[in-house]
Motif scaffolding. Structure first.
Motif, short mmCIF file in Angstrom:
data_model
loop_
_atom_site.label_atom_id
_atom_site.label_comp_id
_atom_site.label_asym_id
_atom_site.label_seq_id
_atom_site.Cartn_x
_atom_site.Cartn_y
_atom_site.Cartn_z
N VAL A 11 -7.24 -32.58 33.20
CA VAL A 11 -7.88 -31.28 33.39
C VAL A 11 -9.38 -31.38 33.18
O VAL A 11 -10.18 -30.81 33.94
N PHE A 12 -9.80 -32.14 32.16
CA PHE A 12 -11.22 -32.22 31.86
C PHE A 12 -11.92 -33.36 32.58
O PHE A 12 -13.11 -33.62 32.35
N GLU A 13 -11.20 -34.07 33.45
CA GLU A 13 -11.83 -35.07 34.31
C GLU A 13 -12.22 -34.48 35.66
O GLU A 13 -12.88 -35.13 36.46
N SER A 14 -11.83 -33.24 35.88
CA SER A 14 -12.13 -32.60 37.16
C SER A 14 -13.64 -32.47 37.35
O SER A 14 -14.39 -32.22 36.41
N LYS A 15 -14.10 -32.63 38.59
CA LYS A 15 -15.52 -32.52 38.91
C LYS A 15 -15.89 -31.13 39.39
O LYS A 15 -17.01 -30.91 39.88
N GLU A 16 -14.98 -30.18 39.30
CA GLU A 16 -15.26 -28.84 39.78
C GLU A 16 -15.08 -27.80 38.68
O GLU A 16 -14.59 -26.70 38.91
N ILE A 17 -15.45 -28.18 37.46
CA ILE A 17 -15.37 -27.25 36.33
C ILE A 17 -16.64 -26.42 36.25
O ILE A 17 -17.74 -26.94 36.40
N GLU A 18 -16.48 -25.15 36.00
CA GLU A 18 -17.61 -24.29 35.67
C GLU A 18 -17.11 -23.14 34.80
O GLU A 18 -15.91 -22.88 34.71
#
Length: 832
Positions: free
Chosen positions: A740-747
């Motif tokens: 979940v926290f490796e995603s590159k589309e977190i904001e």
């Protein structure tokens, strides 16, 4: 003779909290009706409730459910409004709704309607108590409605457990009565119809006397206007006498009325008359009830009969007992059992709070290990009861409870009128007008005499319940039972259950350390460190709002006050209610929470979705002990997942709220909470819930499930989710957390509202930014998202209709359900 309705006697004014903007006036009409009118200038509706001081305790045993049946019949027309559907038709045409309920001691009727249409609705409503019709044709039809309601209850595990408990009660006590009724107890399809109607008329005449009626009306109208509506209408309720007091049906009603103890405020307190006592089982307590549930559960309940407490206004000792036995912090039974992997949930409080008895319960939801070692669980609870009995300074716990209760009373926003009106009416009956709102919140300084109650928390004054398939199979394997015990059948639902006396409970007298549990780790709660240090309002709150709530002020939209490479911060100051409370919504937008990235983009993935649900559940269970004091002190939180991402919600008193939110975010990011005991507990609970979802429960809930499957492209079938939950492991949950926290589309989108300054909101948001420091490279260049986060609904083509039919897998379900959904073709339709 007409009642002189202009004469009223004033009653003590309702004692209200500091943040309650409503205005109250209470009085008694000349005919004896108790009235409270409430001006709520914010309400868009007017709500009315009528509490009648009679309930199922007064049912004749020959006509079980008569009070409930009377509740149904009252709605079917009056002399002034004879149409059976006049009431509901008028309400539905003017934004209204109605309901009613029958308890052992009260029957409560309520409705609300858009305020401009309230007077006529009130007129129709009041005539149900002035001159109801109770037609013969309506009698037959409404019995079927009562019977259908009873059929619905047959599939409820809570109802089934209740009926079994009633079955072991003293059968001469009113508590043992079958309160719902059915077609056999109210035979209205035979020659008995006229007798049932005669009993109904006698019941109404005898009990629905004006002095037994309490009316509350809440609305935006002035107190004077509400008075003008109430007085002439409810002043017309006549005092009636039975035409033939010595008649067979009339004697049935008057004799059964003697079963019902006095309940209303100001009357003598009934003598202690318990429905449950060791005498009933030849003084062979503790006893154990075992039954098989319809839905998968592992319930264990300890029940302790106590003297009545309802009359102990502002000094109810069960406040302290609930606090000490239901506590979930370190050293509590919850903490010790959860750490040992034996417990998933615990609650403690009054199961029965009648005028003549109390039953205090400790209700536990066990894990598979806890089920296996249930006797050790009981031993630990009883060991904690001994700690309470030995404690010399219970005053400090009373002081803390008193502080928290008073704080909550003075800083709670009033409830919605439709909910508030019946609650107030019921409370006035048992507490009088003055203490109707405050009796459980403004407590006396000195702790009440608690010794007689604490001494009852012992094995020899306890009856236990086990409700699980494992418990049932254990009982089935037993071949010998003592006289008077063994397998039994409950009368009204036909439920099989076992009743046994617990022969060997010597280890419950004093618990020794075992391989699983160490009773020396138990201790009473330490002082609550989360109690707010200050309840002051921030400087930015306008003087006008400080003086009194500005309910009519238009709500300003939140302002975007920070927009950086990590996300957005929105802020809105509470300048309407001026309460020392705030609300934080912290949304971590992330498609990886419920989707998998493919060559074609993000696609919903049932396996990932199941893991996200389990991940947030594990976190909630793991943090329960650490944050329990915060919950007690009015700081609440919730972590949930959706197709938009993961959202942390924190709300409550402003002081310490942001500190709690940051600590929760830190704990969630660290991932240390993902431990074997919690993951096993959540996996077990998830599997059991999914496995029995379609084979239990009501038809209407199943209809909603199939509707969601039809319209939502991001929902998996129960069978699919079940198989995915079965193969989940501790390692797969940990891996999902990392993913979940490796995603590159977190904001981030954060909304901070309430009693909070812009500067404090900024400081909080910047502190949370530091938690994402390891993700900044991935989030640094925010770009327009190709992925749309949030719920989606399939749009049907214009004129396209679906008709789905499903058979219920619940063998106990006797009812069906029809669910109709109309989809608007207007893009972006918001209900305006």
């Amino acid at each position: 003779m007409k009642v002189p309705i202009h004469e009223i006697d004033p009653l003590p004014t309702v004692e209200k909290g500091k943040s309650d903007w409503r205005v109250y006036k209470s009085f008694r009409l000349h005919n004896g009706v108790t009235c409270t009118v409430v001006n709520d200038k914010e309400s868009k509706t007017t709500a009315v409730a009528c509490a009648v001081h009679v309930g199922a305790a007064a049912d004749p045993r020959e006509m079980s459910g008569l009070a409930h049946f009377c509740e149904h019949m009252c709605f079917l027309g009056s002399e002034k409004y004879p149409g059976e559907n006049d009431y509901k038709r008028y309400l539905s045409a003017h934004g209204g709704r109605s309901n009613a309920s029958t308890s052992l001691h009260l029957t409560t009727y309520k409705f609300d309607v858009l305020a401009p249409y309230a007077e006529k609705a009130l007129d129709i409503f009041s005539n149900f108590f002035i001159a109801p019709l109770f037609t013969l044709s309506g009698t037959s039809r409404e019995v079927q409605a009562v019977d259908s309601e009873n059929s619905k209850n047959l599939t409820s595990d809570a109802r089934r457990r209740l009926q079994v408990v009633k079955d072991i009660a003293d059968q001469s006590h009113y508590y043992s009565k079958f309160t719902t009724g059915n077609a056999s107890t109210l035979p209205a399809e035979t020659e008995e119809t006229e007798r049932v109607r005669s009993a109904l008329l006698a019941f109404h005449i005898f009990h629905y006397q004006p002095q037994n009626i309490t009316v509350v009306i809440v609305g935006p109208q002035s107190l004077e206007q509400l008075e003008k509506w109430i007085i002439p209408r409810f002043g017309e309720i006549p005092s009636k006498q039975l035409d033939n007091p010595n008649g067979e049906v009339e004697m049935l009603i008057t004799n059964s009325a003697k079963d019902m103890p006095e309940f209303s405020y100001g009357n003598p307190v009934p003598t202690y008359s318990p429905a449950f006592t060791p005498r009933l089982q030849n003084y062979q307590w503790p006893i154990l009830i075992t039954l098989k549930p319809l839905r998968s559960m592992r319930k264990l309940t300890l029940n302790f009969p106590l003297p009545p407490t309802r009359h102990l206004l502002r000094k109810n000792p069960t406040h302290v007992l609930s606090h000490l036995l239901g506590h979930e912090g370190p050293g509590s039974p919850f903490s010790v059992l959860q750490t040992a992997g034996m417990l998933s949930a615990l609650s403690a409080g009054c199961r029965i709070s009648g005028p003549d008895q109390t039953v205090f319960q400790v209700d536990l939801s066990l894990t598979e290990l806890g089920e296996k070692e249930w006797k050790q669980v009981v031993a630990l609870i009883l060991e904690h009861c001994r700690l309470i009995r030995k404690e010399k300074d219970l005053q400090r716990f009373w002081n803390e409870k008193r502080t928290l209760a008073q704080m909550q009373f003075h800083h709670a926003s009033p409830r919605q009128a439709y909910v508030f009106a019946p609650m107030l009416a019921q409370s006035i009956v048992s507490c009088g007008t003055k203490l109707s709102l405050s009796s459980d919140w403004i407590l006396e300084e000195e702790i009440p005499d608690i010794e007689q109650f604490v001494s009852c928390l012992a094995a020899e004054n306890c009856f236990l319940e086990r409700c699980s398939e494992v418990a049932w199979n254990e009982m089935k394997a037993e071949s010998e039972f003592d006289a008077g015990f063994g397998k039994k059948k409950e009368r009204w639902y036909g439920i099989d259950y076992y009743l046994i006396n617990v022969r060997d409970f010597s280890n419950w007298e004093r618990m020794d350390k075992t391989d699983l549990l160490d009773p020396t780790t138990l201790h009473l709660p330490t002082p609550n460190r989360f109690i707010p240090r200050s309840l002051e309002l921030v400087e930015e709150v306008p003087i006008e709002a400080r003086e009194k709530p500005r309910i009519c002020k238009e709500i300003d939209p939140p302002k975007l006050i920070l927009n950086n490479h990590l996300g957005r911060l929105w802020h809105r100051l509470d300048d309407r209610y001026a309460l020392p409370k705030s609300h934080i919504s912290f949304l971590i937008r992330n498609p990886a929470v419920h989707h998998r990235l493919t060559e074609g983009g993000w696609e919903f993935d049932p396996e990932i979705s199941v893991h996200s649900s389990m991940l947030t559940a594990v976190f909630s269970q793991a943090l329960a002990q650490e944050t329990y004091d915060a919950e007690l002190a009015g700081l609440h939180w919730n972590l949930s997942s959706s197709t938009a991402g993961i959202c942390l919600t924190c709300f409550g008193y402003s002081d310490r709220l942001s500190d709690l939110a940051i600590q929760l975010l830190q704990d969630f990011f660290a991932g240390d909470f993902i431990q074997d005991s919690y993951s096993r507990s959540i996996k077990d609970h998830t599997i059991r819930s999914l496995r029995t979802y379609l084979s239990s429960g009501r038809a209407d809930s199943h209809a909603a499930y199939y509707q969601n499957l039809l319209f939502s492209p991001k929902q998996s079938e129960v069978a699919v989710s079940l198989e995915l939950a079965k193969v989940s492991t501790l390692e797969s949950i940990k891996a999902h957390h990392r993913r979940v926290f490796e995603s590159k589309e977190i904001e981030i989108d954060c909304l901070y509202t309430g009693n909070v300054s812009e500067q404090h909101a900024r400081n909080f948001f910047l502190k949370t930014n530091k938690l994402f420091s390891g993700l900044e490279n991935a989030m640094h260049s925010r770009r327009p998202r190709a992925f749309l986060t949030g719920p989606e609904v399939k749009r049907l083509n214009c004129g396209q209709d679906f008709e789905l039919h499903f058979g219920s897998e619940n063998k106990e379900e006797e009812n069906g359900a029809v669910l109709m959904t109309f989809q608007s073709m207007i893009p972006g339709f918001c209900g305006k």
